[in-house]
Design a protein around this motif. Sequence first.
Motif, PDB file in Angstrom:
ATOM      1  N   ASN A 239      -7.245  -4.070   2.484  1.00 20.60           N
ATOM      2  CA  ASN A 239      -6.893  -5.478   2.288  1.00 20.60           C
ATOM      3  C   ASN A 239      -7.290  -6.408   3.417  1.00 20.60           C
ATOM      4  O   ASN A 239      -7.086  -7.620   3.314  1.00 20.60           O
ATOM      5  CB  ASN A 239      -5.375  -5.606   2.071  1.00 20.60           C
ATOM      6  CG  ASN A 239      -4.908  -4.872   0.827  1.00 20.60           C
ATOM      7  OD1 ASN A 239      -5.627  -4.799  -0.154  1.00 20.60           O
ATOM      8  ND2 ASN A 239      -3.713  -4.322   0.886  1.00 20.60           N
TER       9      ASN A 239
ATOM     10  N   THR B 101       0.843  -1.190   0.000  1.00 23.00           N
ATOM     11  CA  THR B 101       0.000   0.000   0.000  1.00 23.00           C
ATOM     12  C   THR B 101       0.879   1.240   0.000  1.00 23.00           C
ATOM     13  O   THR B 101       2.004   1.216   0.512  1.00 23.00           O
ATOM     14  CB  THR B 101      -0.933   0.038   1.218  1.00 23.00           C
ATOM     15  OG1 THR B 101      -0.152  -0.039   2.424  1.00 23.00           O
ATOM     16  CG2 THR B 101      -1.916  -1.116   1.187  1.00 23.00           C
TER      17      THR B 101
ATOM     18  N   SER C 279      -3.506  -0.904   4.552  1.00 18.85           N
ATOM     19  CA  SER C 279      -3.769  -2.342   4.464  1.00 18.85           C
ATOM     20  C   SER C 279      -4.984  -2.713   5.306  1.00 18.85           C
ATOM     21  O   SER C 279      -5.742  -3.616   4.953  1.00 18.85           O
ATOM     22  CB  SER C 279      -2.548  -3.150   4.919  1.00 18.85           C
ATOM     23  OG  SER C 279      -2.361  -3.092   6.332  1.00 18.85           O
TER      24      SER C 279
END
Length: 464
Positions: free
Chosen positions: A302, A270, A298
Amino acid sequence: MTSQLSAEPQLIEAAEGGIPSALADLGRLVRIPGIAWPAFDQEQLQRSAREIARLAEETGVFDEVAIRTATIPETGEQGQPAILATRAARNGKPTVMLYAHHDVQPPGDEALWETPPFEPTVRDGRLYGRGAADDKAGVMAHIASLRALRETYGDDLDLGIVLFIEGEEEFGSRSFTRFLADNAEAMRSDVIVVADSGNWDSETPAVTVSLRGNAKFHLTVRTLDHASHSGMFGGAVPDAMLATVKLLATLWDDEGAVAVEGLAERDSDTPAYDEDTLRSETGLLAGVAPIGGGTILSRIWNKPSITVTGIDFTSVAAASNTLSSEVTVVVSARVAPGQSAQDAYDAMERHLRAHAPFGAQLSFSDVDLGNGFLVDTSGWAVETARGAMRDGYGRDAVDYGVGGSIPFIADLVERYPDAQILVTGVEDPHSRAHSPNESLHLDTFRHAILAETLLLARANERTV
């Protein structure tokens, strides 16, 4: 026919010249409180659809403009009105679908708005109003770009165009799959531009390359078959609120990260993003620490997250000394890109059943699932979009992940597996979509129009 190279200065001039009209039209759309929730006046959505259909007609671009609905598969009811405008490609050129939605979130507590939510107001370089950013600005970015193309190319425009403006995105896109099935051939496209995302900041464009999925459900916790006096039985009888609080607390670890076995994470780098930026963009209070571990982006892009977004329980004003028998909460999870929403929901249900305290009875209902999305960045459309953004904004685009969800993109991919998907937007981190004082940064809107105009013009130079 006018070539790309010679037309681009004229295109940019046409797009720039059309921005005042686009802003005026956007203001008229913001004044229409088109909310898909049944509790609100549904005629306003019809009114919004009619206005956008008129704007599409007036571009002079389309062969056909229609307002259409589809049935909701689960209920058989009619969905909300969508605008579908089509123009056939000529001379081997590609077809580009332009998606946005015209329905908006409810305004919420109007006392929290500095100006009325449906009265467009400009201050400090921003346009305030519900839907000003999400997503009526997306609608008008499409319309403004089409106007510039028409003004520049006239009848020499060969690009195929599908304009699809949905009317129920904020209410779960309940008839979306049926709408695609009903209009599959009319909507078939080589490239799909979804203008419902954001940018890195108000000056830097972004190409959204990942989206989290969502898994939302209602959880009901029962411990008694009727409420009882808290003084007479408290201390021996577990009430439903006690069980619910203890159960929900098991969903997170001490740092606030999700602690549910089976919820996946995506491993991906990222960009740099610090805590000060997070505080500025979210309003995180001084002294309140961010949650989770790993890089901040993240955690947002994610990793999974779980939020309790609603609760049915006695209000503070009506509180009494009673052991509650039943509590219902709404649990909303964001699912890491790459994991199916069904798998994520199954993991949460297993976890909750395994951790139910005191033998509390659990029931699950109103399950709503949407898969995340990872963009294939290898096609010509993404590269063309990056170049158009660079020229439209004057800055290189950032590859961007989004913590939110646009589940219908998975439906588009399933229906049109060969189409290239571009997820763009006009929002910036201070737009406050879904919140009081939603706003649109006016310079971002201008740059977004320029970038989309150039993208469509460059697509018009390609053959398929």
